[in-house]
Design a protein around this motif. Structure first.
Motif: not given
Length: 306
Positions: A268-286
């Motif tokens: 489920k690569l599209s789901v993984s991509k969305q989750l990675m984008e969320k990970y990057k977002k909350i990491s960048g806004e930590a």
């Protein structure tokens, strides 16, 4: 006499304006009203000014969103000496005794200092059924309150403590504003009431539902009403900012990594991509999220200029 200010944020509210503002006039308890308009283009501004001149009208130069606009109204009401702040949606209206019965619950409550929000019972626009979201909130509290049983056996208590109710109709005592503050400006629309209630619980205050008080909320009657193509899903950010969850950022990042690997392994690569984008977002806004969390952990009129 108590000073009760109703705060309504409007945005193209003509469909409901007559019933909404007429109901304030007909209240058995005198009410003052502050409207913060987010740039209506359907005649709402002129209609309110012409037909309800008693309303204190604030025109925003831009669409502030729900939370920021409510904060503007709260600040104005506080400066006017409000004892209670009644936050009410534009697609809503009162019955004559709605506010009177809420105030009775507050004044009869044995621990007034614990009361953070008092909510009436929301019925839908047909006025023949409960608002579907109130059904949901009652059901979530079934074990704690047994409210459904009391409804069935007609043995309702004067009030029930519940974990959450949406901000279509909230009565806030002044002390709530001074302790918890206003809405978090991180949120534009949707989710700000969830975040507010998290802070309310952190500051040891309660959400009270008063079955004897009834109001109308003519909102959409389906649970997945939020269009996440227009509004961001900030569920994770809400958890991270929740002062009741000290390690939320670390735990959510860990859960996201696990989900990314799991979905990748399942193809489920599209789901993984969305989750990675969320990970990057909350990491960048930590830093931002942690700063907000620290701010809301402090007692005081957070996010308000009062």
């Amino acid at each position: 006499m108590l000073s009760i200010h109703v705060i309504i944020v409007t945005y193209n509210a003509m469909k409901w304006a007559e019933r909404c503002f007429t109901s304030l006039r007909q209240s058995s308890v005198p009410l003052q009203c502050i409207v913060v308009d987010n740039g209506s283009s359907d005649g709402t501004q002129g209609y309110i000014k012409k037909h309800f001149p008693e309303v204190h009208f604030i025109h925003s130069g831009q669409n502030l969103g729900f939370g920021k606009a409510n904060n503007t109204g709260i600040e104005a009401a506080y400066q006017k000496g409000a004892d209670f702040f009644y936050l009410m949606n534009q697609d809503a209206w009162l019955y004559e005794d709605s506010i009177e019965k809420l105030l009775e619950i507050y004044h009869d409550h044995p621990h007034q200092e614990e009361v953070g929000i008092i909510s009436p019972v929301h019925v839908d626009g047909t006025e023949k059924k409960l608002d579907i979201f109130l059904d949901k909130y009652i059901a979530h509290n079934w074990e704690k309150t047994r409210l459904i049983s009391d409804l069935y056996f007609q043995t309702l208590k004067p009030y029930y403590e519940i974990s959450f109710v949406n901000a279509a109709h909230w009565l806030l005592p002044k002390k709530t504003i001074e302790t918890v503050g206003g809405f978090n400006p991180y949120f534009f629309h949707y989710g700000e009431d969830n975040e507010y209630v998290n802070r309310l619980h952190f500051h040891k205050k309660k959400v009270i539902l008063a079955p004897g008080s009834k109001v109308v909320h003519d909102g959409k009657q389906f649970l997945d009403k939020v269009d996440y193509t227009r509004y961001k899903d900030l569920t994770l950010e809400t958890k991270i900012m929740n002062p009741n969850l000290p390690d939320a950022l670390k735990l959510e990042k860990k859960a996201l990594i696990q989900s990314i690997f799991k979905n990748s392994a399942l193809g489920k690569l599209s789901v993984s991509k969305q989750l990675m984008e969320k990970y990057k977002k909350i990491s960048g806004e930590a830093d931002i999220l942690n700063k907000i969390k620290a701010e809301v952990s402090q007692e005081g009129p957070t996010f308000l200029k009062i």
